[in-house]
Design an enzyme around this catalytic site. Structure first.
Site, short mmCIF file in Angstrom:
data_model
loop_
_atom_site.label_atom_id
_atom_site.label_comp_id
_atom_site.label_asym_id
_atom_site.label_seq_id
_atom_site.Cartn_x
_atom_site.Cartn_y
_atom_site.Cartn_z
N HIS A 268 1.06 -1.32 0.33
CA HIS A 268 0.05 -0.08 -0.04
C HIS A 268 0.87 1.26 0.07
O HIS A 268 0.98 1.94 -1.09
CB HIS A 268 -1.16 -0.25 1.05
N HIS A 307 -1.54 -0.52 -11.58
CA HIS A 307 -2.58 -0.12 -10.48
C HIS A 307 -3.83 -0.88 -10.86
O HIS A 307 -4.23 -1.11 -11.90
CB HIS A 307 -2.93 1.37 -10.81
N ASP A 363 3.43 6.66 -7.36
CA ASP A 363 4.55 6.34 -6.51
C ASP A 363 5.99 6.33 -7.53
O ASP A 363 7.16 6.34 -7.17
CB ASP A 363 4.87 4.87 -5.88
N1 CMC Z 1 5.68 -4.89 -13.40
C1 CMC Z 1 5.56 -5.93 -14.31
N2 CMC Z 1 4.54 -6.58 -14.53
C2 CMC Z 1 3.35 -6.18 -14.11
C3 CMC Z 1 3.07 -5.26 -12.89
C4 CMC Z 1 4.54 -4.47 -12.70
N3 CMC Z 1 4.57 -3.33 -12.06
N4 CMC Z 1 2.04 -4.79 -12.37
C5 CMC Z 1 1.33 -5.87 -13.00
N5 CMC Z 1 2.17 -6.55 -13.83
C6 CMC Z 1 1.32 -7.51 -14.59
C7 CMC Z 1 1.19 -8.91 -13.86
O1 CMC Z 1 2.27 -9.73 -13.65
C8 CMC Z 1 0.19 -9.55 -14.49
O2 CMC Z 1 0.71 -10.21 -15.68
P1 CMC Z 1 0.09 -11.62 -16.21
O3 CMC Z 1 -1.40 -11.16 -16.81
O4 CMC Z 1 1.05 -12.01 -17.33
O5 CMC Z 1 0.18 -12.63 -15.11
C9 CMC Z 1 -0.54 -8.23 -15.19
O6 CMC Z 1 0.33 -7.43 -15.32
C10 CMC Z 1 -1.95 -7.86 -14.25
O7 CMC Z 1 -1.58 -7.52 -12.75
P2 CMC Z 1 -2.22 -7.77 -11.69
O8 CMC Z 1 -1.27 -8.39 -10.57
O9 CMC Z 1 -3.19 -8.74 -12.08
O10 CMC Z 1 -2.89 -6.39 -11.23
P3 CMC Z 1 -3.32 -5.91 -10.04
O11 CMC Z 1 -4.41 -4.80 -10.33
O12 CMC Z 1 -3.57 -7.00 -9.19
O13 CMC Z 1 -2.17 -5.28 -9.22
C11 CMC Z 1 -0.73 -3.50 -8.63
C12 CMC Z 1 -2.01 -3.74 -9.26
C13 CMC Z 1 -0.30 -1.89 -8.31
C14 CMC Z 1 -0.52 -4.13 -7.14
C15 CMC Z 1 0.56 -4.07 -9.45
O14 CMC Z 1 0.53 -3.38 -10.61
C16 CMC Z 1 1.84 -4.05 -8.94
O15 CMC Z 1 2.35 -4.68 -8.03
N6 CMC Z 1 2.69 -2.88 -9.10
C17 CMC Z 1 3.93 -2.52 -8.56
C18 CMC Z 1 3.85 -2.15 -7.29
C19 CMC Z 1 3.27 -0.52 -7.17
O16 CMC Z 1 3.79 0.31 -7.94
N7 CMC Z 1 2.49 -0.36 -6.37
C20 CMC Z 1 2.00 1.14 -6.30
C21 CMC Z 1 0.51 1.32 -6.60
S1 CMC Z 1 -0.01 2.87 -6.46
C22 CMC Z 1 -0.23 3.44 -4.73
C23 CMC Z 1 -1.72 3.88 -4.55
O17 CMC Z 1 -2.57 4.40 -5.43
O18 CMC Z 1 -1.90 3.47 -3.33
#
Ligand code: CMC
Length: 429
Positions: A268, A307, A363
Site C-alpha cells: 500500500h 494500478h 509512486d
Molecule cells: N511490473 C511488471 N508486471 C506487472 C506489474 C509491474 N509493476 N504490475 C502488474 N504486472 C503484470 C502482472 O504480472 C500480470 O501479468 P500476467 O497477466 O501476465 O500475469 C498483469 O500485469 C496484471 O497484473 P495484476 O497483478 O493482476 O494487477 P493488480 O491490479 O492486481 O495489481 C498492482 C496492481 C499495483 C498491485 C501491481 O500493478 C503492482 O504490483 N505494481 C507495482 C507496485 C506498485 O507500484 N504499487 C503502487 C500502486 S499506486 C499507490 C496507490 O495508489 O496507493
C-alpha cells in the site's frame, strides 16, 4: 417489468427473482431471498479482497481508472494541484465545498492552534530505539492521543468530532517530524505557526541552530502539491480500515492509528520506497534493457508501474513527474531520475506493458523527489500518512453520518469441519 432490474433464476429451485439495480449496483442482501428452504440463510456473494463490492455510498472522491480521472468533490486533481493549497483542499475534502476567503482564514487559524502535542508524546517517542521505523512511532503516538483527549469517544457530538478532526490534521506533521528527529538523534522542533502547513513541517524536520527557519518556497510548494495529491483515494485498504474500525464506534485516534498501520504495508504505502531501491539497484541506463527482460520473465515487478484501478495513466503520476524537475532546480538533479525517465520511455513502447495496461503510478516519481529533499526512505510512508489523514477523517465522518451504515461485519463461506464431539487426549490420533 422495470428495466432497472436484474432477473435471476435459481436453477436449484427453478424460481426467478427480480432484483432492483440502483447506481449500477445490486444490494447483496437482496440475494438472501434465494433460499433452498425457509431455514436457509440465503444466497451470499463471495468477494475476497472486495474486488467487486461497493461497501459504501460516498460523495468524496471520484475515480475513473479507465480514463485516468481523479476528482475530489467534483474538482479535477490537476486543477487542485495547480491552484489550491493543502489546507484549502483539506477543507474541500472534509466539508464538500471550497471555502470562502473568510472560511479559509478561520480554518487555517484553527489548524495552526492545534499543532502542539502534549510533552508526554515526546517521552513516548523517546522510548523507541534509535533505529525504530518512524511508522511504528507514528502509529503508536497517534493511538496514544486517544488517551490525551478522552472526550474524543463522543463521536456523535458534532462539535467534539470536529475538534478531533482539527487536532489530528494539525498534530500528524508534528508527530511525523518527532519520529524523524528521533532516528536522527536531533532535538525535536516545536511548530512554528507563522509558516504554512508544509513549511512548518519542513521546519520541524530540518531546523537546526538557526533562529528562524525559512523553507525554500519551491520545496514548500512541491510538498504541498504532493500532500494535495495524496489527500484521498476513495475506498483503498487503509480507508477501508478506518471505516471498519470507525464502524465499531472507536474514537478517531485509534481508528486512524489502524488506518496508518494498513498504509505501512508494502503493498500500500511502501511502493515509492521500493521504486527508489529498484532504481538504485539498476544503477545505470546501460543496465535497463537487461532489467526489463528480467521483469518480462516474471523475475520481479517494475515498481511504480501498474494500478488496481487505473488502467490508463494515473493522473497523479503526471503531476509528480513535472514536480520532480521543479524540485531538482533547488536540490540538484537526483541521478535516479534519468534511469526512471528511460525506464518509462522503454516500458511505454513495450508490448508487455502496453498489453497489460501498465503505466507509471503516483509512486514512480514521488520517492525520487523525497530522496532529493533529503528525506530518508523510511519516512516515505509517514509522508503519505500526513495528507491521507484528511481523507481518512472525511470518510470516517461520512460513515458516522450515513444512516445505512452499521458495524462492518462481513460474512464467510465456512470450509471447516462439520460439528463433532470433543475427543479425550488419549483417544486422538
Ligand atoms: N511490473 C511488471 N508486471 C506487472 C506489474 C509491474 N509493476 N504490475 C502488474 N504486472 C503484470 C502482472 O504480472 C500480470 O501479468 P500476467 O497477466 O501476465 O500475469 C498483469 O500485469 C496484471 O497484473 P495484476 O497483478 O493482476 O494487477 P493488480 O491490479 O492486481 O495489481 C498492482 C496492481 C499495483 C498491485 C501491481 O500493478 C503492482 O504490483 N505494481 C507495482 C507496485 C506498485 O507500484 N504499487 C503502487 C500502486 S499506486 C499507490 C496507490 O495508489 O496507493
Amino acid at each position: 417489468m422495470s428495466t432497472d432490474t436484474l432477473t435471476i433464476t435459481d436453477n436449484r429451485t427453478g424460481k426467478s427473482y427480480e432484483i432492483p439495480i440502483s447506481d449500477g449496483a445490486i444490494r447483496a442482501s437482496d440475494l438472501r431471498q434465494l433460499k433452498l428452504d425457509p431455514q436457509d440463510y440465503g444466497l451470499m456473494s463471495y468477494d475476497p479482497a472486495f474486488t467487486n463490492t461497493a461497501s459504501t455510498k460516498s460523495a468524496i472522491t471520484y475515480l475513473d481508472g479507465d480514463n485516468g480521472k481523479l476528482l475530489y468533490r467534483g474538482y479535477p486533481i490537476e486543477q487542485l494541484a495547480e491552484h489550491s493549497n493543502f489546507l484549502e483542499t483539506a477543507y474541500l475534502v472534509l466539508f464538500g465545498e471550497l471555502p470562502t476567503a473568510a472560511q479559509l482564514a478561520a480554518w487555517q487559524h484553527e489548524i495552526i492552534t492545534h499543532t502542539m502535542v502534549h510533552e508526554n508524546i515526546k517521552h513516548l517517542v523517546d522510548a523507541f530505539r534509535h533505529d525504530a521505523h518512524p511508522m511504528g512511532m507514528f502509529i503508536s503516538a497517534v493511538a496514544a492521543l486517544s488517551s490525551f483527549h478522552p472526550e474524543s469517544s463522543q463521536i456523535f457530538d458534532p462539535e467534539v468530532r470536529l475538534l478531533q478532526i482539527k487536532r489530528l490534521i494539525a498534530k500528524v506533521p508534528t508527530i511525523a517530524a518527532y519520529s524523524y528527529r528521533h532516528i536522527m538523534g536531533f532535538p525535536y522542533n516545536y511548530p512554528d505557526n507563522d509558516l504554512s502547513y508544509a513549511g512548518n513541517f519542513l521546519q520541524m524536520m530540518f531546523k537546526m541552530t538557526e533562529q528562524k527557519y525559512k523553507p525554500d518556497p519551491v520545496l514548500e510548494r512541491a510538498l504541498d502539491v504532493l500532500f494535495i495529491l495524496h489527500a484521498d483515494h476513495e475506498q483503498n485498504c487503509s480507508t477501508n480500515t478506518m471505516r471498519a474500525i470507525g464502524s465499531a464506534h472507536a474514537d478517531p485516534y485509534v481508528a486512524l492509528a489502524g488506518a496508518a498501520a494498513a498504509l505501512y504495508g508494502p503493498l500500500h504505502g511502501g511502493a515509492n520506497e521500493a521504486v527508489v531501491h529498484m532504481l538504485a539497484k539498476i544503477g545505470s541506463i546501460a543496465n535497463i534493457p537487461a532489467f526489463m527482460e528480467s521483469v518480462k520473465r516474471g523475475e520481479g515487478k517494475l515498481m511504480g508501474f501498474g494500478h488496481r484501478v487505473y488502467k490508463n495513466f494515473d493522473p497523479r503520476g503526471k503531476i509528480v513527474k513535472q514536480l520532480a524537475y521543479d524540485v531538482f532546480e533547488v536540490t540538484g538533479r537526483n541521478p535516479l531520475i534519468d534511469i526512471a525517465v528511460e525506464l518509462e520511455r522503454i516500458a511505454l513502447e513495450d508490448e508487455y506493458f502496453i498489453s497489460r495496461k501498465l503505466y507509471p503510478n503516483v509512486d514512480f516519481y514521488s520517492g525520487i523527489i523525497y530522496q532529493a529533499m533529503n528525506l530518508p526512505t523510511q519516512m516515505f510512508p509517514v509522508l503519505f500518512a500526513i495528507p491521507r489523514t484528511v481523507g481518512w477523517l472525511a470518510q470516517w465522518a461520512e460513515l458516522l453520518n450515513d444512516p445505512e451504515q452499521k458495524i462492518a461485519r462481513p460474512r464467510q463461506v465456512y470450509t471447516g469441519s462439520p460439528a463433532r464431539d470433543y475427543t479425550a487426549i488419549e483417544g486422538r490420533k
